[in-house]
Design a protein around this motif. Sequence first.
Motif, mmCIF file in Angstrom:
data_model
loop_
_atom_site.group_PDB
_atom_site.id
_atom_site.type_symbol
_atom_site.label_atom_id
_atom_site.label_comp_id
_atom_site.label_asym_id
_atom_site.label_seq_id
_atom_site.Cartn_x
_atom_site.Cartn_y
_atom_site.Cartn_z
ATOM 1 N N GLU A 54 8.782 22.493 55.520
ATOM 2 C CA GLU A 54 8.762 21.109 55.991
ATOM 3 C C GLU A 54 7.742 20.893 57.099
ATOM 4 O OE1 GLU A 54 12.733 19.871 56.911
ATOM 5 O OE2 GLU A 54 13.433 20.338 54.904
ATOM 6 N N ASP A 55 7.362 21.960 57.813
ATOM 7 C CA ASP A 55 6.355 21.812 58.865
ATOM 8 C C ASP A 55 4.958 21.831 58.235
ATOM 9 O OD1 ASP A 55 6.841 24.506 58.191
ATOM 10 O OD2 ASP A 55 5.947 25.200 60.047
ATOM 11 N N PRO A 56 3.962 21.313 58.950
ATOM 12 C CA PRO A 56 2.609 21.242 58.384
ATOM 13 C C PRO A 56 2.000 22.623 58.132
ATOM 14 C CG PRO A 56 2.766 19.952 60.420
ATOM 15 C CD PRO A 56 4.046 20.709 60.270
ATOM 16 N N ALA A 57 1.165 22.684 57.110
ATOM 17 C CA ALA A 57 0.429 23.904 56.778
ATOM 18 C C ALA A 57 -0.549 24.229 57.899
ATOM 19 C CB ALA A 57 -0.315 23.709 55.465
ATOM 20 N N THR A 59 -3.967 24.944 59.965
ATOM 21 C CA THR A 59 -5.282 24.307 59.940
ATOM 22 C C THR A 59 -6.290 25.226 60.626
ATOM 23 O OG1 THR A 59 -4.944 23.235 62.073
ATOM 24 C CG2 THR A 59 -4.201 22.011 60.114
ATOM 25 N N ALA A 60 -7.541 24.837 60.582
ATOM 26 C CA ALA A 60 -8.594 25.612 61.244
ATOM 27 C C ALA A 60 -8.333 25.699 62.746
ATOM 28 C CB ALA A 60 -9.954 24.986 60.965
ATOM 29 N N GLU A 61 -7.735 24.676 63.329
ATOM 30 C CA GLU A 61 -7.438 24.688 64.755
ATOM 31 C C GLU A 61 -6.464 25.811 65.126
ATOM 32 O OE1 GLU A 61 -7.239 21.649 62.954
ATOM 33 O OE2 GLU A 61 -9.293 21.216 63.581
ATOM 34 N N ASP A 62 -5.552 26.124 64.210
ATOM 35 C CA ASP A 62 -4.593 27.203 64.477
ATOM 36 C C ASP A 62 -5.287 28.548 64.648
ATOM 37 O OD1 ASP A 62 -2.212 25.634 64.339
ATOM 38 O OD2 ASP A 62 -2.404 25.607 62.154
ATOM 39 N N LEU A 63 -6.440 28.707 64.052
ATOM 40 C CA LEU A 63 -7.185 29.967 64.150
ATOM 41 C C LEU A 63 -7.913 30.107 65.477
ATOM 42 C CD1 LEU A 63 -8.629 30.054 60.549
ATOM 43 C CD2 LEU A 63 -6.696 31.353 61.449
ATOM 44 N N HIS A 64 -8.046 29.016 66.216
ATOM 45 C CA HIS A 64 -8.768 29.039 67.488
ATOM 46 C C HIS A 64 -7.840 28.942 68.695
ATOM 47 C CE1 HIS A 64 -12.775 28.955 65.702
ATOM 48 N NE2 HIS A 64 -12.239 28.193 64.778
ATOM 49 N N LEU A 65 -6.542 29.024 68.454
ATOM 50 C CA LEU A 65 -5.607 29.034 69.571
ATOM 51 C C LEU A 65 -5.730 30.353 70.307
ATOM 52 C CD1 LEU A 65 -2.466 27.477 67.853
ATOM 53 C CD2 LEU A 65 -4.074 26.350 69.397
ATOM 54 N N LEU A 96 4.323 38.613 67.755
ATOM 55 C CA LEU A 96 2.973 38.435 67.220
ATOM 56 C C LEU A 96 2.911 37.165 66.376
ATOM 57 C CD1 LEU A 96 2.241 42.147 66.280
ATOM 58 C CD2 LEU A 96 1.531 40.909 68.321
ATOM 59 N N ASN A 97 1.783 36.496 66.420
ATOM 60 C CA ASN A 97 1.594 35.215 65.748
ATOM 61 C C ASN A 97 1.138 35.436 64.311
ATOM 62 O OD1 ASN A 97 1.055 32.593 65.037
ATOM 63 N ND2 ASN A 97 -0.475 32.238 66.623
ATOM 64 N N LEU A 98 2.032 35.177 63.356
ATOM 65 C CA LEU A 98 1.729 35.370 61.943
ATOM 66 C C LEU A 98 1.532 34.028 61.244
ATOM 67 C CD1 LEU A 98 4.421 38.050 61.074
ATOM 68 C CD2 LEU A 98 1.988 38.425 61.301
ATOM 69 N N ILE A 99 0.432 33.938 60.520
ATOM 70 C CA ILE A 99 0.148 32.775 59.688
ATOM 71 C C ILE A 99 0.196 33.266 58.246
ATOM 72 C CG2 ILE A 99 -1.574 31.056 59.025
ATOM 73 C CD1 ILE A 99 -2.659 31.261 61.930
ATOM 74 N N GLY A 100 1.060 32.674 57.448
ATOM 75 C CA GLY A 100 1.213 33.094 56.059
ATOM 76 C C GLY A 100 0.483 32.166 55.116
ATOM 77 N N VAL A 101 -0.154 32.756 54.105
ATOM 78 C CA VAL A 101 -0.771 31.985 53.034
ATOM 79 C C VAL A 101 -0.176 32.498 51.731
ATOM 80 C CG1 VAL A 101 -2.900 31.303 51.881
ATOM 81 C CG2 VAL A 101 -2.902 31.681 54.356
ATOM 82 N N ASN A 102 0.666 31.663 51.124
ATOM 83 C CA ASN A 102 1.267 32.011 49.844
ATOM 84 C C ASN A 102 0.211 31.786 48.767
ATOM 85 O OD1 ASN A 102 3.201 30.655 47.417
ATOM 86 N ND2 ASN A 102 3.729 32.672 48.194
ATOM 87 N N TYR A 103 -0.090 32.829 48.013
ATOM 88 C CA TYR A 103 -1.259 32.857 47.137
ATOM 89 C C TYR A 103 -0.876 32.744 45.662
ATOM 90 C CZ TYR A 103 -5.708 34.719 45.341
ATOM 91 O OH TYR A 103 -6.893 34.911 44.680
ATOM 92 N N ASP A 119 11.806 34.813 57.030
ATOM 93 C CA ASP A 119 10.542 34.092 57.176
ATOM 94 C C ASP A 119 9.912 34.444 58.521
ATOM 95 O OD1 ASP A 119 8.420 32.353 57.362
ATOM 96 O OD2 ASP A 119 9.567 30.569 56.812
ATOM 97 N N PRO A 120 8.942 35.359 58.534
ATOM 98 C CA PRO A 120 8.338 35.798 59.787
ATOM 99 C C PRO A 120 7.176 34.919 60.262
ATOM 100 C CG PRO A 120 7.415 37.068 58.003
ATOM 101 C CD PRO A 120 8.446 36.148 57.396
ATOM 102 N N PHE A 121 6.821 33.897 59.501
ATOM 103 C CA PHE A 121 5.587 33.159 59.752
ATOM 104 C C PHE A 121 5.768 31.996 60.721
ATOM 105 C CE2 PHE A 121 5.213 34.952 55.423
ATOM 106 C CZ PHE A 121 4.184 35.846 55.679
ATOM 107 N N ALA A 122 4.919 31.959 61.758
ATOM 108 C CA ALA A 122 4.908 30.835 62.687
ATOM 109 C C ALA A 122 4.375 29.592 61.976
ATOM 110 C CB ALA A 122 4.041 31.164 63.902
ATOM 111 N N LYS A 123 3.373 29.780 61.129
ATOM 112 C CA LYS A 123 2.797 28.717 60.299
ATOM 113 C C LYS A 123 2.666 29.284 58.896
ATOM 114 C CE LYS A 123 0.740 25.282 62.394
ATOM 115 N NZ LYS A 123 1.039 23.898 62.193
#
Length: 178
Positions: A54-57, A59-65, A96-103, A119-123
Amino acid sequence: MAKISPYVALPPIIFLGLAGLFYFGLSREDANNLPSAMIGRDAPAFINITDLREDPAPTAEDLHLEGVKFVNFWASWCGPCRAEHPILEQMANDGLNLIGVNYKDQPDNALGFLEELGDPFAKIGADFTGRTGLEWGVYGVPETFVIDGNGKVLYRHPGPLTQRIMDERILPAIAAAE
């Protein structure tokens, strides 16, 4: 008495020789070290990535935090993804900050996987078309990328994460980024 041909032993000898070569080739430490052109470059954008929860996917901004981030490409149909999942859970528990991409997965299957294993993913987002994976140079799942606070790719690990990989490769990459 019948004489046995010396050629009878030849097929098993050839088979054992080839099996030994295959075992040696697959057990080498660098067998999974496929080169990545991404190391040292800005992490690619998340192209055509859609919301999975339900939260937003991401974004590129998340990679620059600020701080180190991990981008993990995974799928519910992937056996090695299931095997590495306890390591991802431990990483999340360690802060640790985990970003998941379901492929290339079905949303219901992906959500069921996370409901079953945690669900270990922050995003998290879904790459249904595989376009984001293509931009990142993903060969297959699972693959994990270590990203620094400036959005640069520090390290890429193809295949499932293990405690040994964490100790010998991932943690040193984190230490180098800080």
